[in-house]
Every structure is written in structure tokens, then in C-alpha cells.
Design a protein around this motif. Structure first.
Motif, PDB file in Angstrom:
ATOM      1  N   VAL A 106      72.007   2.281  38.736  1.00  0.00           N
ATOM      2  CA  VAL A 106      71.701   3.180  37.622  1.00  0.00           C
ATOM      3  C   VAL A 106      72.157   2.609  36.283  1.00  0.00           C
ATOM      4  N   PRO A 107      73.357   2.005  36.187  1.00  0.00           N
ATOM      5  CA  PRO A 107      73.716   1.402  34.889  1.00  0.00           C
ATOM      6  C   PRO A 107      72.705   0.352  34.423  1.00  0.00           C
ATOM      7  N   ALA A 108      72.178  -0.443  35.373  1.00  0.00           N
ATOM      8  CA  ALA A 108      71.177  -1.443  35.005  1.00  0.00           C
ATOM      9  C   ALA A 108      69.870  -0.778  34.590  1.00  0.00           C
ATOM     10  N   LEU A 109      69.505   0.329  35.242  1.00  0.00           N
ATOM     11  CA  LEU A 109      68.308   1.073  34.847  1.00  0.00           C
ATOM     12  C   LEU A 109      68.474   1.651  33.444  1.00  0.00           C
ATOM     13  N   ALA A 159      73.731  -7.046  41.803  1.00  0.00           N
ATOM     14  CA  ALA A 159      74.346  -7.041  40.478  1.00  0.00           C
ATOM     15  C   ALA A 159      75.235  -8.258  40.291  1.00  0.00           C
ATOM     16  N   ARG A 160      75.980  -8.595  41.343  1.00  0.00           N
ATOM     17  CA  ARG A 160      76.854  -9.762  41.290  1.00  0.00           C
ATOM     18  C   ARG A 160      76.054 -11.045  41.119  1.00  0.00           C
ATOM     19  N   ALA A 161      74.875 -11.100  41.770  1.00  0.00           N
ATOM     20  CA  ALA A 161      74.042 -12.301  41.716  1.00  0.00           C
ATOM     21  C   ALA A 161      73.185 -12.364  40.456  1.00  0.00           C
ATOM     22  N   GLY A 162      73.217 -11.317  39.656  1.00  0.00           N
ATOM     23  CA  GLY A 162      72.458 -11.317  38.412  1.00  0.00           C
ATOM     24  C   GLY A 162      71.041 -10.803  38.538  1.00  0.00           C
ATOM     25  N   LEU A 163      70.694 -10.188  39.685  1.00  0.00           N
ATOM     26  CA  LEU A 163      69.357  -9.598  39.822  1.00  0.00           C
ATOM     27  C   LEU A 163      69.247  -8.379  38.924  1.00  0.00           C
ATOM     28  N   ASP A 164      68.098  -8.199  38.300  1.00  0.00           N
ATOM     29  CA  ASP A 164      67.916  -7.010  37.475  1.00  0.00           C
ATOM     30  C   ASP A 164      67.511  -5.819  38.338  1.00  0.00           C
ATOM     31  N   PHE A 165      67.355  -4.665  37.728  1.00  0.00           N
ATOM     32  CA  PHE A 165      67.052  -3.441  38.468  1.00  0.00           C
ATOM     33  C   PHE A 165      65.739  -3.579  39.231  1.00  0.00           C
ATOM     34  N   THR A 166      64.721  -4.079  38.582  1.00  0.00           N
ATOM     35  CA  THR A 166      63.399  -4.191  39.206  1.00  0.00           C
ATOM     36  C   THR A 166      63.447  -5.074  40.445  1.00  0.00           C
ATOM     37  N   GLN A 167      64.083  -6.218  40.343  1.00  0.00           N
ATOM     38  CA  GLN A 167      64.156  -7.131  41.481  1.00  0.00           C
ATOM     39  C   GLN A 167      64.877  -6.495  42.673  1.00  0.00           C
ATOM     40  N   ARG A 187      82.426   2.435  35.016  1.00  0.00           N
ATOM     41  CA  ARG A 187      82.166   1.401  34.020  1.00  0.00           C
ATOM     42  C   ARG A 187      82.499   1.853  32.607  1.00  0.00           C
ATOM     43  N   ASP A 188      81.984   3.035  32.224  1.00  0.00           N
ATOM     44  CA  ASP A 188      82.088   3.458  30.829  1.00  0.00           C
ATOM     45  C   ASP A 188      83.370   4.221  30.512  1.00  0.00           C
ATOM     46  N   THR A 189      83.909   4.974  31.502  1.00  0.00           N
ATOM     47  CA  THR A 189      85.123   5.763  31.253  1.00  0.00           C
ATOM     48  C   THR A 189      86.384   5.022  31.668  1.00  0.00           C
ATOM     49  N   LEU A 190      86.349   4.376  32.839  1.00  0.00           N
ATOM     50  CA  LEU A 190      87.545   3.695  33.341  1.00  0.00           C
ATOM     51  C   LEU A 190      87.550   2.205  33.048  1.00  0.00           C
ATOM     52  N   GLY A 191      86.470   1.683  32.455  1.00  0.00           N
ATOM     53  CA  GLY A 191      86.445   0.292  32.018  1.00  0.00           C
ATOM     54  C   GLY A 191      86.286  -0.731  33.119  1.00  0.00           C
ATOM     55  N   SER A 192      85.657  -0.360  34.236  1.00  0.00           N
ATOM     56  CA  SER A 192      85.469  -1.296  35.345  1.00  0.00           C
ATOM     57  C   SER A 192      84.288  -2.225  35.072  1.00  0.00           C
ATOM     58  N   ALA A 193      84.316  -3.427  35.660  1.00  0.00           N
ATOM     59  CA  ALA A 193      83.161  -4.313  35.607  1.00  0.00           C
ATOM     60  C   ALA A 193      82.013  -3.688  36.394  1.00  0.00           C
ATOM     61  N   GLU A 194      80.760  -4.013  36.010  1.00  0.00           N
ATOM     62  CA  GLU A 194      79.613  -3.354  36.658  1.00  0.00           C
ATOM     63  C   GLU A 194      79.571  -3.617  38.152  1.00  0.00           C
ATOM     64  N   THR A 200      90.706   1.910  37.680  1.00  0.00           N
ATOM     65  CA  THR A 200      89.657   1.672  38.668  1.00  0.00           C
ATOM     66  C   THR A 200      90.099   2.031  40.083  1.00  0.00           C
ATOM     67  N   ALA A 201      91.284   1.604  40.470  1.00  0.00           N
ATOM     68  CA  ALA A 201      91.746   1.830  41.840  1.00  0.00           C
ATOM     69  C   ALA A 201      91.818   3.310  42.162  1.00  0.00           C
ATOM     70  N   ALA A 202      92.414   4.103  41.265  1.00  0.00           N
ATOM     71  CA  ALA A 202      92.527   5.542  41.505  1.00  0.00           C
ATOM     72  C   ALA A 202      91.154   6.202  41.566  1.00  0.00           C
ATOM     73  N   GLY A 203      90.219   5.748  40.719  1.00  0.00           N
ATOM     74  CA  GLY A 203      88.867   6.296  40.745  1.00  0.00           C
ATOM     75  C   GLY A 203      88.171   6.013  42.059  1.00  0.00           C
ATOM     76  N   LEU A 204      88.282   4.769  42.557  1.00  0.00           N
ATOM     77  CA  LEU A 204      87.650   4.416  43.826  1.00  0.00           C
ATOM     78  C   LEU A 204      88.262   5.198  44.986  1.00  0.00           C
ATOM     79  N   ILE A 205      89.584   5.362  44.975  1.00  0.00           N
ATOM     80  CA  ILE A 205      90.244   6.133  46.036  1.00  0.00           C
ATOM     81  C   ILE A 205      89.775   7.586  46.004  1.00  0.00           C
ATOM     82  N   GLY A 206      89.658   8.144  44.794  1.00  0.00           N
ATOM     83  CA  GLY A 206      89.200   9.524  44.669  1.00  0.00           C
ATOM     84  C   GLY A 206      87.812   9.720  45.243  1.00  0.00           C
TER      85      GLY A 206
END
Length: 461
Positions: free
Chosen positions: A82-85, A206-214, A299-306, A360-366
Motif C-alpha cells: 500500500v505505501p508503494a501504491l 519491496a526489498r528487491a526494488g520491484l514496484d507495486f505493479t510488478q 513507516r510514517d508514524t514510527l519511522g520504519s524503513a518500508e 518499530t519493535a513495540a509496533g511489530l509486537i503489538g
């Protein structure tokens, strides 16, 4: 791919439970899946008949779980991107929510017709068409060049996916009726395992650099052969044998004829079906919030990488898969009411942790804990509602369609409401609404009737 993941992951869990203790216990809950022998032919041994039924049920159970898995993978692979979209279309959070809104509108539009569609065509015939169409439709979202076409693609995807969702839950309800015990959580475990697979593939993309469409088009291409294989696995639908509103108690033959011949015949559904629908409504609002906003929140609130933010959804779905693989036994042991109450409280606690997170860690655990808490709410709601609706496809399908319509209304409203709240305040505040929804699940569960909701189930506590 998703169906294969579900089949292999679930097969060990099903091995000790999928086969009733004796052939007779299978026949007690299932109609023969093979044509009856002619009068001149010698009768087949009881063990051979039981083996044939068992083989058919096993194939149907794997196929139905595989359908859930494919559906989960298709949804997850675009959800985690969704962030890429958002970046591709250059839209705000509120505008992005319109795509999800269109998907929900499409789903509700078809679900409102599903009672009649299942009665007329049967869930098996519908799945043979719509699973393939759903696999194709998701690619259209990826190929959309602007917001307008993305909204239209989301609507088309919702239209076919709404039919798929009700039909596959109806197939799961048919299996439950034939086994006489809870199986729905295992079916929904297929969804979660598929979602984990699709979500991880999206994160790798996302890690490999593929865009949303691909990412989305590749997932659709991989899913098509799976969809074709699944076409041959579904069970035939059970004829209607229950009563029609205004017609009193009729014979099975008369009731079945009346329901299939009159498009206007309305089926009486007990109050418990609507209670289950309200619970599913709340759960789908929560699930939609995590699916559509967890990545952006990280990404936008907790500052995590995409690439890290994209892990929130598969981690959440992984927790759901773990819970659902054991969920049928938990429901059988403690009862639907107790399971739903505990699930609501646990979901509220996990969501509160995610919303209050400062890293990030607390968000993922939640979000992982939310998956543990909410994993059984929707399958138990569908299981209870389908069983209360009736022991034939027409009535069970009508009950599941009603629950599905209410649930997808939550899926429609939840992400949009959170999007608009995020625009007006912050995404943290928008996600906070889900804590109250989880507590509503716990409170609503106490309104469900006591007693067994399946023939072979245990007494609810």
C-alpha cells in the motif's frame, strides 16, 4: 503456491482430526460422494464406502483450505505494498482509502445477492468461476495508472471476491455439517498462511526494488494455475430441507422445491445469526485497519524503513495462522462464547500496545498480539452463524451471506474511517478506534445462545 503452502502446513494438523474414528461416523454426517450402485451390482463393503467418502472429504477440505489460502495471498500481496501504491498514485491517506471503499462496496453488492445465488447455482459452481476471476481482477489494481482506474479496479475485485468469500465459507460450513464438529478455524488458517506467503513475497519485492505493479501482476500470474487446480476439489451442495418464511413446516421435498423455484422466498434466520454478524463486523473493521494501515503507521508514524514496515502484516497474519491451526480444538473444548470473549479482550490489549508504541519493535509486537487475539473471531462467527442458519446449503449459505454482508460493511467502513481520522488528526488516533471495537466483540459474545452449535460439538460454557 498459496494453496500448496496451506495444504502442507495444515496437513499435519488435520491428520489427527480429519478422519473420524470409524467409517460409520463419517457416514452419519455425510452423504455419499459416489453414485449409488445399481440393484444388480453387489454391495460394496462398508469400509470401502467409508474410504471413498473419507477420500472425497479430505480432498474437499484441502481444496477449501487452499481456496482460502489463495484468496489470502492475493489480498496480502497488494495490501503490504500500500505505501508503494500511495507513492505511485500520489494520493493522500483519505484518497487511498477510497480504493478500499470501492472494494468493500463491490463485496457488499454481491454478498447481498449471495443467498439467492447459492440457492440457485450452488457454492461449488460459483467458486469454479469466481476464484479464477478474482485472481485476474487483482492484477487490474496493479495495472491502474491513476486513482480513478484504481478505484474502478478495486470495485471489480470486490464484486468477484465477495462471491468467492461467501461461497468458500459456505463450502467450509458444508464440511462442518458433514463432520459434525468445528472446522472453520482450520479453513481460515489457510487464509492466514496464504496471507503470510503473499505478504512475505510483497516484502521481498519491496526489498528487491520491484514496484507495486510488478509485485501484483507476478502474484496474479502465479495464482492462476492454482485457481484452475482448485476447480475440481469442491463438494456438491446439500439440497435445502428447512422451512421457508410464511410456509410453516414443510416436507423436505416441498421446502427444497419452494426455495429453488421462488426467487422471492425469504429465509427466516435466528437472532444469533445477526449477533454473529455484528461480531464479524467489528472484527473485520479491526482486520481491515491492520491490513491497510499497519505498514503506513510503521513507516510514517514510527519511522520504519518500508521493507521493515511491510513485515507488519505478514507477522500479524502469521500469528493468526498459528492461532487458527489449533483454533478448532480450542473452540471444541471451551465453546464459542468463551473463545470470543477472550479473543476480544486479547485483541484490545494488543492494539493498545501497537497504538502506544514509540518504536518499530513495540509496533511489530503489538500487531503480532492483535493477530493472536483476533484470529478466531471471524471463523467462529461464521461457524456459529452457518450452523444456526441450517444444515443445508441454502440456509447455511443465506446465513453466511448475511454475516458476510455485515462483516464487509465493517471492512468498508473501518479503513475509510481511519483514513479520514488520520487526515484530521493522526494515524495513531485513527487506529485507536479499534481498541473499542475489540471490547465490543467481547461484550457481544455474551449474546450468543448457549449449547452446541454443531452436532458433534461440546456444550458451550
Amino acid at each position: 503456491m498459496a494453496a500448496d503452502q496451506a495444504s502442507s502446513a495444515i496437513s499435519d494438523d488435520l491428520a489427527s482430526t480429519v478422519t473420524p474414528a470409524t467409517g460409520a461416523s463419517i457416514a452419519e454426517h455425510a452423504e455419499p460422494l459416489t453414485a449409488p450402485s445399481t440393484p444388480s451390482a453387489p454391495s460394496a463393503p462398508a469400509t470401502d464406502a467409508a474410504s471413498a467418502v473419507d477420500s472425497g472429504l479430505r480432498r474437499a477440505r484441502i481444496g477449501t483450505a487452499g481456496t482460502f489460502a489463495l484468496a489470502g495471498a492475493l489480498c496480502a500481496v497488494w495490501t503490504v505494498r500500500v505505501p508503494a501504491l500511495k507513492d505511485k498514485l500520489g494520493v493522500s491517506d483519505g484518497q487511498l482509502g477510497l480504493i478500499v471503499l470501492a472494494f468493500g462496496i463491490g463485496g457488499i453488492a454481491t454478498m447481498s445477492l449471495m443467498g439467492r445465488l447459492v440457492a440457485r447455482y450452488g457454492s461449488r459452481a460459483l467458486l469454479r468461476i469466481t476464484v479464477t476471476l478474482s485472481t485476474i481482477a487483482v492484477a487490474a489494481i496493479g495495472l491502474s495508472p491513476n486513482l480513478g482506474t484504481a478505484v474502478a479496479a478495486g470495485l471489480a475485485f470486490g464484486l468477484v471476491f465477495g462471491i468467492t468469500d461467501v461461497a468458500m465459507n459456505t463450502q467450509a460450513s458444508i464440511l462442518e455439517q458433514r463432520y459434525g464438529r468445528p472446522l472453520m478455524a482450520g479453513m481460515h488458517a489457510g487464509w492466514s498462511l496464504g496471507a503470510v506467503t503473499g505478504g512475505l513475497l510483497g516484502a521481498l519485492g519491496a526489498r528487491a526494488g520491484l514496484d507495486f505493479t510488478q509485485s501484483v501482476v507476478i502474484a496474479s500470474a502465479v495464482g492462476l494455475p492454482v485457481a484452475f487446480w482448485l476447480r475440481g476439489t469442491y463438494l456438491p451442495d446439500t439440497p435445502a430441507t428447512s422451512r421457508v418464511v410464511g410456509r410453516g413446516d414443510e416436507s423436505p421435498a416441498t421446502a427444497g422445491t419452494a426455495e429453488t423455484s421462488s426467487a422471492k422466498a425469504r429465509i427466516r434466520l435466528p437472532l444469533g445469526v445477526y449477533v454473529a454478524g455484528a461480531i464479524a463486523f467489528c472484527a473485520f473493521m479491526i482486520e481491515g485497519a491492520v491490513a491497510d494501515w499497519s505498514g503506513l503507521y510503521l513507516r510514517d508514524t514510527l519511522g520504519s524503513a518500508e521493507a521493515i514496515a511491510a513485515l507488519a502484516y505478514p507477522l500479524y497474519e502469521g500469528a493468526m495462522a498459528i492461532g487458527r491451526l489449533t483454533g478448532d480444538r480450542v473452540t471444541d473444548r471451551f465453546g464459542a462464547r468463551a473463545v470470543l470473549t477472550a479473543s476480544g479482550v486479547a485483541t484490545a490489549a494488543g492494539m493498545a500496545l501497537a497504538v502506544a508504541a514509540n518504536g518499530t519493535a513495540a509496533g511489530l509486537i503489538g500487531f503480532f498480539l492483535v493477530g493472536v487475539g483476533v484470529c478466531l473471531v471471524v471463523p467462529v462467527a461464521f461457524s456459529v452463524g452457518g450452523a444456526l442458519g441450517g444444515n443445508d446449503t441454502t440456509h447455511a449459505g443465506a446465513a453466511i451471506a448475511r454475516i458476510g454482508t455485515m462483516a464487509y460493511t465493517g471492512l468498508l467502513l473501518g479503513p475509510v474511517l481511519i483514513g479520514f481520522l488520520a487526515d484530521a488528526t493522526t494515524l495513531r488516533v485513527g487506529l485507536g478506534v479499534t481498541v473499542a471495537l475489540a471490547l465490543a466483540v467481547a461484550a457481544g459474545s455474551r449474546l450468543l445462545p448457549r449449547g452446541r452449535h454443531l452436532a458433534g460439538g461440546v456444550q458451550n460454557h
